[in-house]
Design a protein around this motif. Structure first.
Motif, PDB file in Angstrom:
ATOM      1  N   PHE A  84      42.873  48.446  46.511  1.00  0.00           N
ATOM      2  CA  PHE A  84      43.269  47.576  45.399  1.00  0.00           C
ATOM      3  C   PHE A  84      43.880  46.330  45.998  1.00  0.00           C
ATOM      4  CE2 PHE A  84      46.233  45.866  42.297  1.00  0.00           C
ATOM      5  CZ  PHE A  84      45.402  45.766  41.188  1.00  0.00           C
ATOM      6  N   LYS A  86      36.045  46.730  39.549  1.00  0.00           N
ATOM      7  CA  LYS A  86      36.730  46.494  38.287  1.00  0.00           C
ATOM      8  C   LYS A  86      38.065  45.765  38.457  1.00  0.00           C
ATOM      9  CE  LYS A  86      38.736  49.136  34.519  1.00  0.00           C
ATOM     10  NZ  LYS A  86      39.105  50.456  34.040  1.00  0.00           N
ATOM     11  N   HIS A  87      38.331  44.827  37.537  1.00  0.00           N
ATOM     12  CA  HIS A  87      39.626  44.157  37.466  1.00  0.00           C
ATOM     13  C   HIS A  87      40.586  45.065  36.707  1.00  0.00           C
ATOM     14  CE1 HIS A  87      42.568  41.426  35.489  1.00  0.00           C
ATOM     15  NE2 HIS A  87      42.643  40.984  36.734  1.00  0.00           N
ATOM     16  N   THR A  88      41.802  45.190  37.212  1.00  0.00           N
ATOM     17  CA  THR A  88      42.819  46.023  36.584  1.00  0.00           C
ATOM     18  C   THR A  88      44.107  45.227  36.484  1.00  0.00           C
ATOM     19  OG1 THR A  88      41.847  47.987  37.612  1.00  0.00           O
ATOM     20  CG2 THR A  88      44.038  48.231  36.702  1.00  0.00           C
ATOM     21  N   LYS A  89      44.728  45.283  35.310  1.00  0.00           N
ATOM     22  CA  LYS A  89      45.985  44.558  35.118  1.00  0.00           C
ATOM     23  C   LYS A  89      46.961  45.463  34.388  1.00  0.00           C
ATOM     24  CE  LYS A  89      47.949  40.295  33.478  1.00  0.00           C
ATOM     25  NZ  LYS A  89      47.737  38.892  33.343  1.00  0.00           N
ATOM     26  N   ASP A 109      47.975  43.112  39.118  1.00  0.00           N
ATOM     27  CA  ASP A 109      46.845  42.373  38.575  1.00  0.00           C
ATOM     28  C   ASP A 109      45.903  42.132  39.741  1.00  0.00           C
ATOM     29  OD1 ASP A 109      45.041  40.665  37.386  1.00  0.00           O
ATOM     30  OD2 ASP A 109      46.453  39.013  37.125  1.00  0.00           O
ATOM     31  N   HIS A 120      41.826  43.482  41.772  1.00  0.00           N
ATOM     32  CA  HIS A 120      40.509  44.116  41.751  1.00  0.00           C
ATOM     33  C   HIS A 120      40.455  45.274  42.737  1.00  0.00           C
ATOM     34  CE1 HIS A 120      39.351  40.305  39.877  1.00  0.00           C
ATOM     35  NE2 HIS A 120      38.369  40.997  39.354  1.00  0.00           N
ATOM     36  N   TRP A 121      39.609  46.229  42.407  1.00  0.00           N
ATOM     37  CA  TRP A 121      39.298  47.322  43.319  1.00  0.00           C
ATOM     38  C   TRP A 121      38.151  46.865  44.208  1.00  0.00           C
ATOM     39  CZ3 TRP A 121      42.521  51.275  43.623  1.00  0.00           C
ATOM     40  CH2 TRP A 121      43.391  51.495  42.555  1.00  0.00           C
TER      41      TRP A 121
END
Length: 142
Positions: free
Chosen positions: A96, A117-120, A125, A127-128
């Motif tokens: 991450f 995938k973007h994760t916030k 905040d 990306h993986w």
């Protein structure tokens, strides 16, 4: 890995120092020193960085490097990239990367990782990132 007393002192100093890094701030202290879980990065016998690998994570049994920290006076020498390449050559690897950490994103992409995938959330905040063998492992498990 067996460390000398000097190397152990250097590693502990870097772990504490890393908690002040703009991209790691507060993450290291939350978990404690965990010296036994850190893999030192050596240059000419001195500890100049570390990473904290985790193996068999999730259903796909992937590995992750955890944060790769290099002391500021040894950055841009290719040490983090070599560590990442050596580790990911042996393991299906994911990571991450915070959206503000441009240097790490470039390093992972240069090492052949694909952005996922973007994760916030409240405190993160980003990306993986996955290497090819991790993507194959995920594909097998879906």
């Amino acid at each position: 890995m067996n460390l000398t007393e000097k190397q152990l002192e250097q590693l502990i100093k870097l772990i504490l120092e890393s908690d002040e890094d703009e991209h790691l701030k507060g993450l290291i202290a939350k978990r404690g020193l965990q010296v036994e879980d850190r893999v030192p990065i050596l240059k000419k016998g001195d500890v100049v960085g570390f990473y904290t690998p985790q193996h068999q994570v999730g259903a796909a049994k992937l590995s992750r490097t955890g944060a790769i920290y290099i002391t500021p006076d040894h950055r841009r020498e290719g040490l983090a990239g070599k560590t990442l390449s050596d580790f990911s050559a042996k393991h299906p690897t994911f990571a991450f990367i915070d959206s503000t950490n441009e240097a790490s994103r470039k390093m992972y992409e240069k090492a052949g990782f694909s952005q996922g995938k973007h994760t916030k959330g409240d405190w993160y905040d980003g990306h993986w990132y996955y290497n090819a063998s991790a993507l194959e492992q995920i594909e097998k498990n879906t």
